[in-house]
Design a protein around this motif. Structure first.
Motif, PDB file in Angstrom:
ATOM      1  N   LEU A  25      -8.042  14.003  -4.115  1.00  0.00           N
ATOM      2  CA  LEU A  25      -6.838  14.481  -4.788  1.00  0.00           C
ATOM      3  C   LEU A  25      -7.100  14.663  -6.280  1.00  0.00           C
ATOM      4  CD1 LEU A  25      -4.266  12.217  -2.932  1.00  0.00           C
ATOM      5  CD2 LEU A  25      -4.442  14.695  -2.734  1.00  0.00           C
ATOM      6  N   PRO A  82      -9.212   8.208   9.269  1.00  0.00           N
ATOM      7  CA  PRO A  82      -8.111   8.395   8.334  1.00  0.00           C
ATOM      8  C   PRO A  82      -8.389   7.723   6.986  1.00  0.00           C
ATOM      9  CG  PRO A  82      -7.580   6.656   9.883  1.00  0.00           C
ATOM     10  CD  PRO A  82      -8.920   7.205  10.300  1.00  0.00           C
ATOM     11  N   SER A  83      -7.511   7.960   6.057  1.00  0.00           N
ATOM     12  CA  SER A  83      -7.581   7.323   4.736  1.00  0.00           C
ATOM     13  C   SER A  83      -7.368   5.816   4.906  1.00  0.00           C
ATOM     14  CB  SER A  83      -6.479   7.928   3.853  1.00  0.00           C
ATOM     15  OG  SER A  83      -6.128   7.069   2.808  1.00  0.00           O
ATOM     16  N   ARG A  84      -8.122   5.026   4.179  1.00  0.00           N
ATOM     17  CA  ARG A  84      -8.025   3.577   4.362  1.00  0.00           C
ATOM     18  C   ARG A  84      -8.276   2.825   3.059  1.00  0.00           C
ATOM     19  NH1 ARG A  84     -11.610   2.349   8.741  1.00  0.00           N
ATOM     20  NH2 ARG A  84     -11.257   4.496   9.304  1.00  0.00           N
ATOM     21  N   THR A  85      -7.861   1.586   3.031  1.00  0.00           N
ATOM     22  CA  THR A  85      -8.195   0.722   1.899  1.00  0.00           C
ATOM     23  C   THR A  85      -8.337  -0.708   2.398  1.00  0.00           C
ATOM     24  OG1 THR A  85      -7.583   0.007  -0.334  1.00  0.00           O
ATOM     25  CG2 THR A  85      -5.803   0.132   1.270  1.00  0.00           C
ATOM     26  N   SER A 143     -14.459   7.029   4.418  1.00  0.00           N
ATOM     27  CA  SER A 143     -13.596   8.045   5.023  1.00  0.00           C
ATOM     28  C   SER A 143     -13.883   9.434   4.474  1.00  0.00           C
ATOM     29  CB  SER A 143     -12.129   7.704   4.772  1.00  0.00           C
ATOM     30  OG  SER A 143     -11.809   6.475   5.370  1.00  0.00           O
ATOM     31  N   TYR A 144     -14.147   9.493   3.191  1.00  0.00           N
ATOM     32  CA  TYR A 144     -14.352  10.815   2.580  1.00  0.00           C
ATOM     33  C   TYR A 144     -15.601  10.874   1.730  1.00  0.00           C
ATOM     34  CZ  TYR A 144      -9.463  10.932   3.880  1.00  0.00           C
ATOM     35  OH  TYR A 144      -8.312  10.856   4.582  1.00  0.00           O
ATOM     36  N   THR A 180      -6.120  -1.459   5.701  1.00  0.00           N
ATOM     37  CA  THR A 180      -4.813  -0.821   5.778  1.00  0.00           C
ATOM     38  C   THR A 180      -5.035   0.683   5.792  1.00  0.00           C
ATOM     39  OG1 THR A 180      -4.080  -2.637   4.365  1.00  0.00           O
ATOM     40  CG2 THR A 180      -2.496  -0.889   4.774  1.00  0.00           C
ATOM     41  N   ASN A 193     -12.747   5.876   0.176  1.00  0.00           N
ATOM     42  CA  ASN A 193     -12.070   5.576   1.429  1.00  0.00           C
ATOM     43  C   ASN A 193     -10.614   5.980   1.395  1.00  0.00           C
ATOM     44  OD1 ASN A 193     -13.775   4.440   3.415  1.00  0.00           O
ATOM     45  ND2 ASN A 193     -14.052   2.665   2.098  1.00  0.00           N
ATOM     46  N   GLU A 194     -10.040   5.928   0.207  1.00  0.00           N
ATOM     47  CA  GLU A 194      -8.598   6.107   0.129  1.00  0.00           C
ATOM     48  C   GLU A 194      -8.203   7.571   0.095  1.00  0.00           C
ATOM     49  OE1 GLU A 194      -7.259   3.773  -3.181  1.00  0.00           O
ATOM     50  OE2 GLU A 194      -8.009   1.917  -2.306  1.00  0.00           O
ATOM     51  N   ARG A 218       1.132   4.483  -2.609  1.00  0.00           N
ATOM     52  CA  ARG A 218       1.103   5.892  -2.209  1.00  0.00           C
ATOM     53  C   ARG A 218       2.280   6.643  -2.826  1.00  0.00           C
ATOM     54  NH1 ARG A 218      -0.886   8.567   2.835  1.00  0.00           N
ATOM     55  NH2 ARG A 218       0.353  10.435   3.181  1.00  0.00           N
ATOM     56  N   VAL A 254       0.842  -1.200   0.000  1.00  0.00           N
ATOM     57  CA  VAL A 254       0.000   0.000   0.000  1.00  0.00           C
ATOM     58  C   VAL A 254       0.881   1.254   0.000  1.00  0.00           C
ATOM     59  CG1 VAL A 254      -1.675   1.320   1.357  1.00  0.00           C
ATOM     60  CG2 VAL A 254      -1.963  -1.157   1.101  1.00  0.00           C
ATOM     61  N   ARG A 310      -2.676   9.330   7.392  1.00  0.00           N
ATOM     62  CA  ARG A 310      -2.747   8.083   8.150  1.00  0.00           C
ATOM     63  C   ARG A 310      -3.366   8.301   9.515  1.00  0.00           C
ATOM     64  NH1 ARG A 310       1.370   4.982   5.497  1.00  0.00           N
ATOM     65  NH2 ARG A 310       2.622   6.547   4.473  1.00  0.00           N
ATOM     66  N   VAL A 331      -3.737   5.421   2.526  1.00  0.00           N
ATOM     67  CA  VAL A 331      -3.346   5.128   1.153  1.00  0.00           C
ATOM     68  C   VAL A 331      -2.931   6.448   0.523  1.00  0.00           C
ATOM     69  CG1 VAL A 331      -3.902   3.786  -0.864  1.00  0.00           C
ATOM     70  CG2 VAL A 331      -5.319   3.606   1.173  1.00  0.00           C
ATOM     71  N   HIS A 332      -3.925   7.235   0.150  1.00  0.00           N
ATOM     72  CA  HIS A 332      -3.586   8.486  -0.519  1.00  0.00           C
ATOM     73  C   HIS A 332      -3.746   9.695   0.396  1.00  0.00           C
ATOM     74  CE1 HIS A 332      -3.019   6.367  -4.187  1.00  0.00           C
ATOM     75  NE2 HIS A 332      -4.248   5.913  -4.208  1.00  0.00           N
ATOM     76  N   ARG A 365       1.542   9.429  -5.786  1.00  0.00           N
ATOM     77  CA  ARG A 365       1.541  10.821  -5.329  1.00  0.00           C
ATOM     78  C   ARG A 365       2.103  11.775  -6.380  1.00  0.00           C
ATOM     79  NH1 ARG A 365       1.210  13.475  -0.228  1.00  0.00           N
ATOM     80  NH2 ARG A 365      -0.502  12.076   0.269  1.00  0.00           N
ATOM     81  N   ASP A 398      -8.348  -3.035  -0.342  1.00  0.00           N
ATOM     82  CA  ASP A 398      -8.342  -3.553  -1.712  1.00  0.00           C
ATOM     83  C   ASP A 398      -7.433  -4.762  -1.916  1.00  0.00           C
ATOM     84  OD1 ASP A 398     -10.321  -2.063  -2.754  1.00  0.00           O
ATOM     85  OD2 ASP A 398      -9.049  -0.638  -3.818  1.00  0.00           O
ATOM     86  N   ILE A 399      -6.525  -5.011  -0.986  1.00  0.00           N
ATOM     87  CA  ILE A 399      -5.722  -6.226  -1.118  1.00  0.00           C
ATOM     88  C   ILE A 399      -6.208  -7.228  -0.072  1.00  0.00           C
ATOM     89  CG2 ILE A 399      -3.401  -7.229  -1.117  1.00  0.00           C
ATOM     90  CD1 ILE A 399      -2.287  -4.470  -1.794  1.00  0.00           C
ATOM     91  N   GLU A 400      -6.765  -8.283  -0.544  1.00  0.00           N
ATOM     92  CA  GLU A 400      -7.289  -9.356   0.313  1.00  0.00           C
ATOM     93  C   GLU A 400      -8.220  -8.851   1.407  1.00  0.00           C
ATOM     94  OE1 GLU A 400      -4.477 -12.144   1.813  1.00  0.00           O
ATOM     95  OE2 GLU A 400      -3.703 -12.650  -0.175  1.00  0.00           O
ATOM     96  N   ARG A 401      -8.826  -7.720   1.189  1.00  0.00           N
ATOM     97  CA  ARG A 401      -9.770  -7.133   2.128  1.00  0.00           C
ATOM     98  C   ARG A 401      -9.143  -6.861   3.498  1.00  0.00           C
ATOM     99  NH1 ARG A 401     -13.781  -9.557   3.927  1.00  0.00           N
ATOM    100  NH2 ARG A 401     -12.924 -11.631   3.664  1.00  0.00           N
ATOM    101  N   VAL A 402      -7.839  -6.731   3.550  1.00  0.00           N
ATOM    102  CA  VAL A 402      -7.187  -6.428   4.814  1.00  0.00           C
ATOM    103  C   VAL A 402      -7.180  -4.915   4.995  1.00  0.00           C
ATOM    104  CG1 VAL A 402      -5.030  -6.555   6.106  1.00  0.00           C
ATOM    105  CG2 VAL A 402      -5.753  -8.480   4.670  1.00  0.00           C
TER     106      VAL A 402
END
Ligand code: SF4
Ligand code: SF4
Lengths: 712, 183
Positions: A221, B151-154, A263-264, B162, A215-216, A183, A179, B169, B165-166, A187, B156-160
Motif C-alpha cells: 500500500l 492472506p495478509s497477516r501479523t 505473505s507479500y 492474526t 506480511n501485513e 486497519r 489489529v 483477510r 491487517v492491511h 487505511r 506483532d502483538i504477543e506473536r499471536v
C-alpha cells in the motif's frame, strides 16, 4: 560499564513480563525454525548467500553504479547519500517539492538508523508508521526492541493501553480487535498520504530492482497509493544478479519468522502507473553511512553479509534475558552490537559489547554465515586499543602474562584460600585474581597443582606414541584430578603423556576482553612450550583451550598483524585435539577398551559452547559415555550456554546467574543423578550452582567418568 | 506440481480450488458472489482487474449482477468486498502466486478489498523461485512484480498470528486447467 547501563540491566531482569515473553519466544523459535528448515540444506543455502553477499560487499561501488544506471534507465531517480543528514535533507526536499503533508511508512531499519521521523515531524510533516509493531512503538514513543518484531517487549494489555489513548476510548485487550483498529485507523492514511517511504530488503544491480517483503501488506500500500515513493536502502542490500534474490528470499522468511515466504513480496523496477493516470514519482536513496568503510575493513566486511533476519537475537541467551532495549541501540542483539559500533561510533557500543558471553549460538544460525562473536571480540579489541584497559584489569593481565608470577600467586592462593574452603568449595577464589562475587560456590585451588602431581605419576616405560597434554589453568590449578584421569586413560591406550612446564594460560581471558597484546604473548609462550618436545599430538580437556590452540592463537596474531609465529601456530593447531575426540578415536581403533556390559544408569550431558559450536564435537563424548554403560537422557536446551563464559560470570554476575539457574533446572528435570560435560569451566559453574542449590546431582567431566570404566 | 502448490498455499492460509474448464470456474465465482452477498453498496462491491479470464462473454454475463466494477478506482477498491485478478504463475514449493502487477488495477483489487480472488492457469505453476527466475527475462521485468502467499497477516502483538491487517483477510485461488483460448 556505565552505572546507568548497569541499572537498565537490573530493570530488564526484573521485568517479569519481558522475560516471560522473550523466554517463551526463544523456545518456540527454536522449534519452528528447525521445522521450517527440515528439508533444506542450511549449510549449502547460507554458503550461497555468503558468496553472493560477500561478492556484493567487495564490489559495492561497482554495483551501486550499475544499480543506479539500471534503475534510472527504468525511470527511477537514484540519490547516493553518504551521511544521515544528506538522506534526511533529500527526503525533506522531495516532500516539500510535492507539497506533502502526510507520509506513510512501511518498516525500515535504515530510516530508524537516521532518526528520520522526528526530523520530518519537526518540519511539520505527519509521519505514520504502518507496520503494526512499528505503529505501536511510534504511538508509545519508544524505539523498536527487535529488528523483526519491534514490539515484542509489549503485552496485549500494553497495546490496548496505547491504542486506548490514541482513540480516547477504553479498549479491551482482544488481539483481533486491536489489529482491526489498526486497519481502520491506518487505511485512510494510506489513501490520503502524499508520500510513501519504504526500506528495501534487496537491491538488484543487474535490473535496478528494489525487493520488499512484508506480511501485513503495508509495504504494497505504501508503495502503491501515494503519488511519491521514496525507498531508503543501505548499500549492503545490493546484490549483483536477479538470481541472487532466490537464496535470500529462501532464508530470510524461514530465519526471521519460520515462514516459507512472507505473505507479500514486491519487486519494484522503475516507476509503475498510479491510479490517477500518471506514473509514480520513484526515488531510491542509496545510503552509505559507514557501509563503504566497512566494506574496506578486512574483518568487518563480513558483517555486510547480514540479511537482517534477527535470528541472532532469537537464539541469544543474553537477549532473551534483557531484550533489545538493553542489548542494543537502534539495531539490537548480536549483530546490533556490531552495527552500533559502526553506524553510531565505536564508543557507543562500549556497554552493549560487554553483554556477549561468546557462546556462539548466533553464529550457528546466521544465514549470512557471519562469525558474529569474533566480530564482537574485534569490537572489544578496538575499544581497548582506543581507550585502554581499566587499570585494575591491566594489572591482572600483567600478572597472567608473567607465567612464573601468575603461577606463584596461584600457589600462594591455594594456601591463603584454605581457611575459607568448606567441603571443597571456597567463597572467594582469586582465580583470575579479580573481584569474584558472593553467592556462588567456587572450587578451592588445589593444594598440589597438576604440574607437580603429574611428575609423581609413574607412566609405563617405552611407550612409542606421545601426546603433549595442555592442561589450562583450571585443570592445572583447580581440578588436577581431571588431568590425572586423562593420563591414566592415555597410558592405558599406550600413549605417553608429556607435560611441558612452560605452558601457561591460553590467553582466553585477555582475548575475550579485547586485550590482544596480552593474549598474543600467552600464545607465543604456549607455542614455545608445546612444540618444545616431540609428540604425535597435543591434547586438551578444556574446549576453550582447545579452540585457543586450534584457531585463536592464529587469529590473534593475524588481527595484530604479527606474522612471526604464525607458521608455528599453524603447526600447533594441526596437531591439537580435544579429549573426547581423541579417546573416541582410540576406542574405535581398538587401542582402548572400556569395561563390558556395565549398566551405569541415567546420565545427562551438557554441551559446552566451544566444544559444540567451534569444535563441533558434541557426539564423541556422548558415544563414549554410552559405550561405558550410561544411558543418556537429554536435557532441554542441552546446548545452551551455562552462563560461565570465562570471566563473564565475574563481570556480569546478574546475567550469568539466571542463565545458570535455567541450566540447573533443565538438568534436574531429567531426573539423572549425574551430569557430564567436557569443560572444566562449565564444571566450575554448574558444580558451584548445584552445590548452592543442594540438589545433589553429581557434576563431572567426561574424563573422570571414563577413567573409572577402563577395562583391566 | 498442483498438489504441492495446493498443500503449501493452504498451509499459508489460502483456499485453493481446481476447475477443469473456465466455465466451471466462472460458475464457482458467481456462486461465491451470492454467498458473500455482494451488492451495489459501499463495502460490498466486486472489483475486477482487467485480464484475459474476464473476456467479453464473461463480462456480459456478470454485468447483470449487482455491485460489479470493471474499471477500478481506489475508492471502489476500498469499498469492495471482493477483488478479482488473474495471476501469471505460481511457485509450488512455497505456495506462492506470482503476478506482474504493473497495471494499477491489479494492485488495487488485490490490496484493498477484504477478499482477493486470484485466477491461476494450472499450467503456469512452476517448481520454485529459482525455476521462476530462470524462465524470467530480466531485461523486460514488469515495474511491479508481486508475490502473494496466503492472506495478509501479523504476529506483532504477543506473536499471536492474526489474519488481515492491511491487506485481504481471505485469499481464494481458482486454478483452471483449460483456460480455453485465454492464457
Ligand atoms: S555469542 Fe552468544 S551471547 Fe554473544 S551475541 Fe552470540 S548468541 Fe549472544
Ligand atoms: S547477523 Fe545473521 S542472524 Fe543476525 S540478522 Fe544478520 S543475517 Fe540474521
Amino acid at each position: 560499564m556505565e552505572k546507568q547501563f548497569r541499572e537498565s540491566i537490573g530493570t530488564a531482569l526484573d521485568d517479569a513480563k519481558l522475560s516471560a515473553a522473550l523466554g517463551k519466544f526463544s523456545v518456540d523459535y527454536k522449534v519452528n525454525r528447525a521445522k521450517i528448515y527440515e528439508d533444506t540444506d542450511f549449510e549449502a543455502l547460507r554458503s550461497q548467500i555468503a558468496a553472493c553477499k560477500s561478492y556484493a560487499a567487495e564490489h559495492m561501488e561497482e554495483l551501486a553504479a550499475e544499480f543506479t544506471k539500471n534503475a534510472e534507465a527504468r525511470g527511477a531517480k537514484v540519490f547516493r547519500a553518504n551521511s544521515p543528514e544528506a538522506v534526511r535533507e533529500y527526503i525533506l526536499q522531495v516532500a516539500k517539492d510535492n507539497g506533502v503533508k502526510l507520509i506513510v511508512k512501511s518498516k525500515s531499519m535504515a530510516t530508524e538508523e537516521i532518526h528520520l521521523n522526528p526530523f520530518l515531524e519537526k518540519e511539520g510533516i505527519e509521519v505514520a508508521e504502518t507496520d503494526l509493531g512499528e505503529w505501536i512503538i511510534q504511538l508509545a514513543g519508544q524505539r523498536p526492541s527487535h529488528m523483526v518484531m519491534p514490539a515484542i517487549h509489549l503485552t496485549r494489555e500494553d497495546v490496548a493501553d496505547i491504542f486506548s489513548k490514541e482513540v480516547e476510548e477504553r479498549l479491551s485487550s482482544d488481539i483481533p480487535r486491536l489489529v482491526q483498529l489498526a486497519r481502520e485507523k491506518l487505511r485512510p492514511k494510506f489513501l490520503q498520504a502524499g508520500m510513501g517511504i519504504s526500506g528495501g530488503n534487496i537491491a538488484v544491480a543487474e535490473t535496478g530492482t528494489v525487493v520488499l517483503v512484508t506480511n501485513e501488506g503495508n509495504a504494497r500500500l505504501t508503495t502503491t497509493l501515494p503519488k511519491v515513493h521514496v525507498a531508503v536502502i543501505g548499500l549492503e542490500k545490493l546484490v549483483a544478479k536477479f538470481a541472487d534474490v532466490a537464496p535470500i528470499l529462501k532464508a530470510l522468511p524461514r530465519s526471521a519468522t519460520a515462514q516459507l515466504l512472507t505473505s507479500y513480496v514486491s519487486m519494484i523496477t522503475g516507476p509503475a502507473p498510479t491510479d490517477d493516470g500518471g506514473v509514480k514519482d520513484l526515488h531510491i536513496v542509496l545510503m552509505d553511512n559507514q557501509r563503504s568503510a566497512m566494506a574496506h575493513d578486512p574483518m568487518f566486511k563480513e558483517a555486510l553479509q547480514c540479511i537482517r533476519c534477527a535470528s541472532c537475537l532469537n537464539v541469544c541467551p543474553i537477549f532473551r534475558l534483557v531484550g533489545g532495549h538493553v542489548f542494543g541501540k537502534v539495531y539490537t542483539g548480536a549483530i546490533g552490537t556490531i552495527l552500533t559500533a559502526w553506524y553510531e561510533g565505536l564508543q557507543q557500543s562500549e556497554d552493549i559489547q560487554g553483554l556477549c558471553i561468546m557462546c556462539g549460538a548466533c553464529k550457528d544460525v546466521c544465514p549470512g554465515k557471519i562469525d558474529i562473536p569474533s566480530l564482537i571480540m574485534e569490537v572489544r579489541r578496538r575499544l581497548v586499543q582506543n581507550e585502554g584497559v581499566p587499570l585494575i584489569q591491566k594489572s591482572i593481565y600483567q600478572v597472567v602474562n608473567n607465567r612464573k608470577l601468575f603461577h606463584g600467586m596461584l600457589r600462594a592462593a591455594s594456601v591463603a584460600g584454605k581457611p575459607l574452603s568448606k567441603g571443597g568449595f571456597i567463597r572467594h577464589l582469586p582465580l583470575f585474581l579479580s573481584d569474584l562475587t558472593e553467592g556462588r560456590s567456587l572450587p578451592a585451588i588445589a593444594a598440589t597443582p597438576l604440574r607437580d602431581s603429574i611428575k609423581k605419576i609413574e607412566q609405563p616405560k617405552g611407550l612409542q606414541e606421545k601426546a603433549v597434554f595442555y592442561a589450562g589453568c583450571l585443570i592445572d590449578f583447580a581440578y588436577p584430578e581431571m588431568g590425572e584421569a586423562l593420563v591414566k586413560i592415555l597410558n592405558k591406550a599406550g600413549v605417553e603423556v608429556l607435560f611441558p612446564e612452560g605452558q601457561t594460560c591460553c590467553g582466553a581471558p585477555a582475548r575475550y576482553s579485547g586485550v590482544y597484546e596480552i593474549a598474543a604473548k600467552n600464545s607465543k609462550d604456549n607455542i614455545d612450550a608445546l612444540l618444545s618436545v616431540a609428540a604425535d599430538y597435543v591434547v586438551s580437556a578444556c574446549p576453550t583451550c582447545t579452540v585457543a590452540l586450534n584457531e585463536e592463537f592464529i587469529a590473534t596474531f593475524k588481527s595484530l598483524g604479527q606474522t612471526e609465529h604464525l607458521a608455528r601456530a599453524e603447526q600447533l593447531a594441526a596437531k591439537t585435539m580435544d579429549f573426547s575426540t581423541l579417546v573416541k578415536k582410540l576406542v574405535d581403533e581398538g587401542r582402548l577398551s572400556l569395561k563390558e556390559g556395565q549398566q551405569l544408569g541415567k546420565i545427562t550431558y551438557h554441551d559446552s559452547c566451544h566444544l559444540k559450536r567451534s569444535l563441533r564435537a558434541d557426539q564423541p563424548p556422548r558415544e563414549l559415555l554410552q559405550k561405558a554403560g550410561y544411558e543418556i537422557s537429554e536435557m532441554f536446551e542441552c546446548d545452551v550456554c551455562c552462563g560461565m563464559g570465562g570471566s563473564y560470570s565475574v563481570k556480569l554476575p546478574e546475567m550469568s546467574a539466571p542463565i545458570l539457574q535455567r541450566k540447573l533446572k533443565n538438568i534436574k528435570d531429567t531426573g539423572a543423578p549425574v551430569v557430564a560435560m567436557d569443560c572444566p569451566g562449565c564444571v566450575m559453574q554448574i558444580r558451584g550452582g548445584m552445590h548452592q542449590d543442594g540438589a545433589g546431582v553429581q557434576v563431572r567431566h567426561t574424563v573422570e567418568l571414563i577413567a573409572q570404566q577402563l577395562a583391566d | 506440481m498442483y498438489e504441492l502448490f495446493k498443500a503449501r498455499a493452504e498451509r499459508a492460509g489460502a483456499e485453493v480450488h481446481r476447475f477443469t474448464t473456465k466455465a466451471e470456474a466462472e460458475a464457482y465465482i458467481v456462486d461465491l458472489f451470492q454467498k458473500e452477498q455482494v451488492r451495489d453498496e459501499t463495502g460490498h462491491l466486486v472489483v475486477w482487474a482487467d485480464c484475459p479470464f474476464l473476456d467479453e462473454a464473461l463480462k456480459e454475463r456478470v454485468s447483470t449482477l449487482p455491485g460489479m466494477r470493471f474499471t477500478v478506482s481506489r475508492e471502489d477498491a476500498n469499498a469492495a468486498w471482493i477483488g478479482i485478478s488473474q495471476v501469471d504463475g505460481a511457485l509450488a514449493e512455497i505456495g506462492t502466486l506470482v503476478q506482474d502487477a504493473t497495471a494499477i488495477d491489479k494492485r488495487l483489487v488485490s490490496m484493498l478489498p477484504e477478499v482477493h480472488l486470484a485466477i491461476l492457469s494450472t499450467k503456469t505453476i512452476v517448481a520454485d523461485m529459482p525455476a521462476w527466475i530462470a524462465q524470467t527475462d530480466t531485461s523486460t521485468l514488469g515495474s511491479y512484480m508481486s508475490m502473494i502467499t496466503g492472506p495478509s497477516r501479523t504476529a506483532d502483538i504477543e506473536r499471536v498470528l492474526t489474519i488481515g491487517v492491511h491487506g485481504p483477510r481471505r485469499l481464494v485461488v481458482c486454478c483452471v486447467d483449460e483456460m480455453g483460448g485465454v492464457a
